[in-house]
Design a protein around this motif. Structure first.
Motif, PDB file in Angstrom:
ATOM      1  N   GLY A 251       4.096 -31.334 -13.753  1.00  0.00           N
ATOM      2  CA  GLY A 251       2.985 -30.430 -14.002  1.00  0.00           C
ATOM      3  C   GLY A 251       2.976 -29.201 -13.124  1.00  0.00           C
ATOM      4  N   GLY A 252       4.014 -29.032 -12.302  1.00  0.00           N
ATOM      5  CA  GLY A 252       4.095 -27.860 -11.448  1.00  0.00           C
ATOM      6  C   GLY A 252       3.649 -28.156 -10.029  1.00  0.00           C
ATOM      7  N   GLU A 253       3.726 -27.142  -9.188  1.00  0.00           N
ATOM      8  CA  GLU A 253       3.360 -27.301  -7.783  1.00  0.00           C
ATOM      9  C   GLU A 253       2.637 -26.063  -7.292  1.00  0.00           C
ATOM     10  OE1 GLU A 253       7.526 -25.942  -5.680  1.00  0.00           O
ATOM     11  OE2 GLU A 253       7.389 -28.015  -6.405  1.00  0.00           O
ATOM     12  N   ILE A 254       1.956 -26.211  -6.155  1.00  0.00           N
ATOM     13  CA  ILE A 254       1.244 -25.095  -5.550  1.00  0.00           C
ATOM     14  C   ILE A 254       1.512 -25.100  -4.048  1.00  0.00           C
ATOM     15  CG2 ILE A 254      -0.618 -24.976  -7.253  1.00  0.00           C
ATOM     16  CD1 ILE A 254      -2.337 -26.607  -5.286  1.00  0.00           C
ATOM     17  N   LYS A 255       1.407 -23.930  -3.446  1.00  0.00           N
ATOM     18  CA  LYS A 255       1.491 -23.812  -1.998  1.00  0.00           C
ATOM     19  C   LYS A 255       0.083 -23.863  -1.425  1.00  0.00           C
ATOM     20  CE  LYS A 255       5.924 -23.347  -1.133  1.00  0.00           C
ATOM     21  NZ  LYS A 255       6.648 -24.320  -0.275  1.00  0.00           N
ATOM     22  N   THR A 256      -0.128 -24.722  -0.461  1.00  0.00           N
ATOM     23  CA  THR A 256      -1.445 -24.864   0.133  1.00  0.00           C
ATOM     24  C   THR A 256      -1.598 -23.884   1.296  1.00  0.00           C
ATOM     25  OG1 THR A 256      -0.747 -26.561   1.710  1.00  0.00           O
ATOM     26  CG2 THR A 256      -1.439 -27.299  -0.483  1.00  0.00           C
ATOM     27  N   ALA A 257      -2.823 -23.763   1.780  1.00  0.00           N
ATOM     28  CA  ALA A 257      -3.103 -22.822   2.869  1.00  0.00           C
ATOM     29  C   ALA A 257      -2.342 -23.179   4.137  1.00  0.00           C
ATOM     30  CB  ALA A 257      -4.611 -22.806   3.147  1.00  0.00           C
ATOM     31  N   ASP A 258      -2.046 -24.450   4.320  1.00  0.00           N
ATOM     32  CA  ASP A 258      -1.325 -24.860   5.526  1.00  0.00           C
ATOM     33  C   ASP A 258       0.191 -24.893   5.325  1.00  0.00           C
ATOM     34  OD1 ASP A 258      -1.143 -27.024   3.855  1.00  0.00           O
ATOM     35  OD2 ASP A 258      -2.075 -28.461   5.227  1.00  0.00           O
ATOM     36  N   GLY A 259       0.653 -24.314   4.208  1.00  0.00           N
ATOM     37  CA  GLY A 259       2.086 -24.189   3.976  1.00  0.00           C
ATOM     38  C   GLY A 259       2.739 -25.377   3.297  1.00  0.00           C
ATOM     39  N   ARG A 260       1.963 -26.377   2.938  1.00  0.00           N
ATOM     40  CA  ARG A 260       2.540 -27.520   2.239  1.00  0.00           C
ATOM     41  C   ARG A 260       2.812 -27.183   0.770  1.00  0.00           C
ATOM     42  NH1 ARG A 260      -0.321 -31.558   0.963  1.00  0.00           N
ATOM     43  NH2 ARG A 260      -2.360 -30.527   1.168  1.00  0.00           N
ATOM     44  N   THR A 261       3.665 -27.983   0.134  1.00  0.00           N
ATOM     45  CA  THR A 261       3.844 -27.914  -1.311  1.00  0.00           C
ATOM     46  C   THR A 261       3.111 -29.091  -1.919  1.00  0.00           C
ATOM     47  OG1 THR A 261       5.999 -26.835  -1.146  1.00  0.00           O
ATOM     48  CG2 THR A 261       5.486 -27.956  -3.210  1.00  0.00           C
ATOM     49  N   ALA A 262       2.067 -28.817  -2.669  1.00  0.00           N
ATOM     50  CA  ALA A 262       1.289 -29.871  -3.324  1.00  0.00           C
ATOM     51  C   ALA A 262       1.676 -29.923  -4.797  1.00  0.00           C
ATOM     52  CB  ALA A 262      -0.205 -29.600  -3.168  1.00  0.00           C
ATOM     53  N   LEU A 263       1.508 -31.087  -5.399  1.00  0.00           N
ATOM     54  CA  LEU A 263       1.941 -31.313  -6.774  1.00  0.00           C
ATOM     55  C   LEU A 263       0.754 -31.442  -7.706  1.00  0.00           C
ATOM     56  CD1 LEU A 263       4.860 -33.836  -6.110  1.00  0.00           C
ATOM     57  CD2 LEU A 263       4.915 -31.328  -6.192  1.00  0.00           C
ATOM     58  N   ARG A 264       0.868 -30.805  -8.864  1.00  0.00           N
ATOM     59  CA  ARG A 264      -0.209 -30.754  -9.831  1.00  0.00           C
ATOM     60  C   ARG A 264      -0.302 -32.040 -10.660  1.00  0.00           C
ATOM     61  NH1 ARG A 264      -4.149 -27.184  -8.861  1.00  0.00           N
ATOM     62  NH2 ARG A 264      -3.506 -25.013  -8.961  1.00  0.00           N
ATOM     63  N   SER A 265      -1.532 -32.440 -10.950  1.00  0.00           N
ATOM     64  CA  SER A 265      -1.770 -33.521 -11.911  1.00  0.00           C
ATOM     65  C   SER A 265      -1.507 -32.998 -13.319  1.00  0.00           C
ATOM     66  CB  SER A 265      -3.222 -34.001 -11.814  1.00  0.00           C
ATOM     67  OG  SER A 265      -3.538 -34.451 -10.522  1.00  0.00           O
ATOM     68  N   TYR A 266      -1.144 -33.894 -14.228  1.00  0.00           N
ATOM     69  CA  TYR A 266      -1.018 -33.465 -15.626  1.00  0.00           C
ATOM     70  C   TYR A 266      -1.472 -34.570 -16.577  1.00  0.00           C
ATOM     71  CZ  TYR A 266       3.624 -35.789 -16.071  1.00  0.00           C
ATOM     72  OH  TYR A 266       4.675 -36.673 -16.111  1.00  0.00           O
ATOM     73  N   GLY A 267      -1.654 -34.198 -17.842  1.00  0.00           N
ATOM     74  CA  GLY A 267      -2.390 -35.003 -18.809  1.00  0.00           C
ATOM     75  C   GLY A 267      -1.861 -36.371 -19.153  1.00  0.00           C
ATOM     76  N   SER A 268      -0.696 -36.430 -19.790  1.00  0.00           N
ATOM     77  CA  SER A 268      -0.215 -37.702 -20.319  1.00  0.00           C
ATOM     78  C   SER A 268      -0.052 -38.749 -19.238  1.00  0.00           C
ATOM     79  CB  SER A 268       1.109 -37.492 -21.062  1.00  0.00           C
ATOM     80  OG  SER A 268       2.049 -36.806 -20.252  1.00  0.00           O
ATOM     81  N   ILE A 269       0.439 -38.340 -18.077  1.00  0.00           N
ATOM     82  CA  ILE A 269       0.677 -39.322 -17.024  1.00  0.00           C
ATOM     83  C   ILE A 269      -0.625 -39.744 -16.357  1.00  0.00           C
ATOM     84  CG2 ILE A 269       1.031 -37.985 -14.899  1.00  0.00           C
ATOM     85  CD1 ILE A 269       3.443 -40.613 -16.415  1.00  0.00           C
TER      86      ILE A 269
END
Length: 390
Positions: A251-269
């Motif tokens: 579902g993609g990823e985002i960069k957090t304010a503290d520099g981490r890479t967080a992972l997006r939730s997505y529908g089917s899973i």
């Protein structure tokens, strides 16, 4: 071997773990008739695609596709539990049985858990005293696929407790995913009926480590309260939803304010995660179940698989119908106060997507959804569950 009451729930009304009761108002009768007509057309398409000589459906994943087609036929809205098996099902079952392996799995070469789990679920819809030893062996095989990488019962690997596609041990890499885990849990949930009438002998059958399974499922949930992995998103848009596998999302990823890479939730899973929690024994009051139901409500749409667009959209519809039906959810209340009758909404969507030949196919072909055998089976089973709980 008679159809056990738990399996009657699979064939007719799914097991309602939540308190909301399924209703059957007269206003649904027209929709139910439309579903039955659509189902008949879809079944005619499926039956026309069976290999008459071998009994199988499909070439890419012949065991899985055959199992899904068998389930689609046996879940037909107008079929009664005591009806004789159609000839197509008899041939399909014979094909599955030809692929029973010495280790108890039902597969050809690869993806042993995936194929065995779908095959066992299908075979549980066609009870037979003669097949019980095969079903029990398949059940043991699936249980044996559960990961315990240090083999000491310590859940110190994020993949412990989960199940992957399945490869011969000890060559299993440290991996598991929520889709395969939910298929395995589903097969074990319904095949538990095999043990119900065996008394003490049934008590001697192995059981999955459900505590470990719940830990793995939790390891895939975007919920900082119970998952401390570095990839967990603190964004409210992801809260309670799921990713495919610990540290791996689609579902993609985002960069957090503290520099981490967080992972997006997505529908089917996320629906697969909700199902997995329920199959593993959690109830509606568990905060982890509440969290995923909240995410599902806030991200409800039939226009796409949230986070993936058209990719995996038919698997999304299929898993949605299973999760909301087995949870006994009648309506979803949106943030704006609007109440969604998801069954009528989803049924209308699926009916609108059916092709002229009775089939369904996703124009986005990822995960084989452009294959009309797979997609038609997915959506027929979705319609079956909707019809059973209207």
């Amino acid at each position: 071997m008679k159809l056990h009451k738990n399996l009657l729930l699979l064939v007719t009304v799914p097991h309602l773990l939540f308190s909301q009761a399924a209703t059957q108002p007269a206003r649904y009768e027209s929709l139910k008739q439309e579903i039955r007509l659509s189902y008949d057309r879809g079944l005619a398409f499926l039956k026309s695609k069976q290999n008459i000589q071998t009994g199988q459906w499909g070439e890419a994943e012949p065991v899985a596709f055959t199992a899904l087609a068998i389930s689609s036929i046996l879940l037909a809205p107008e079929r009664k539990p005591g009806d004789p098996l159609p000839a197509e099902v008899e041939k399909g079952i014979a094909f599955l049985l030809k692929n029973v392996q010495p280790d108890g799995g039902i597969y050809v070469k690869a993806r042993a858990n995936y194929n065995t789990s779908l095959a066992l679920t299908a075979l549980m819809l066609a009870p037979s005293q003669e097949r019980e030893p095969i079903l029990l062996a398949a059940r043991r095989f699936i249980i044996g696929q559960q990961n315990d990488f240090d083999e000491k019962g310590k859940l110190d690997n994020p993949f412990d407790g989960g199940v992957g596609y399945g490869t011969p041990k000890p060559n299993n890499p440290a991996h598991a995913d929520l889709s395969n885990t939910h298929f395995a849990l589903e097969a074990l949930y319904y095949s538990q009926a095999l043990l119900a009438d065996k008394g003490d002998a049934g008590k001697n059958e192995p059981q999955l480590n459900f505590a470990a399974a719940i830990q793995f499922i939790q390891n895939c949930q975007n919920r900082p309260e119970t998952n401390k992995a570095s990839w967990v998103s603190a964004d409210p848009k992801d809260a309670g939803g799921f990713i495919y596998s610990p540290g791996e999302t689609r579902g993609g990823e985002i960069k957090t304010a503290d520099g981490r890479t967080a992972l997006r939730s997505y529908g089917s899973i996320s629906y697969a995660g909700m199902l997995s929690f329920i199959y593993a024994g959690l109830d509606k009051n568990d905060p982890r179940v509440k969290a995923v139901l909240q995410w599902i409500t806030e991200n409800y749409t039939l226009d796409e698989n949230p986070g993936l667009g058209a990719q995996g959209k038919f698997y999304y519809f299929h898993t949605m119908s299973k999760a909301l039906a087995i949870a006994g959810v009648d309506f979803l209340k949106m943030k704006d106060g609007k109440v969604i009758d998801w069954r009528a909404d989803l049924a209308g969507k699926l009916l609108s997507l059916q092709l002229g030949d009775g089939a369904w196919a996703n124009s986005e072909g990822r995960w084989m959804e452009s294959d009309s055998l797979l997609s038609t089976s997915y959506l027929l089973m979705a319609l079956a569950r909707i019809h059973a709980t209207l």
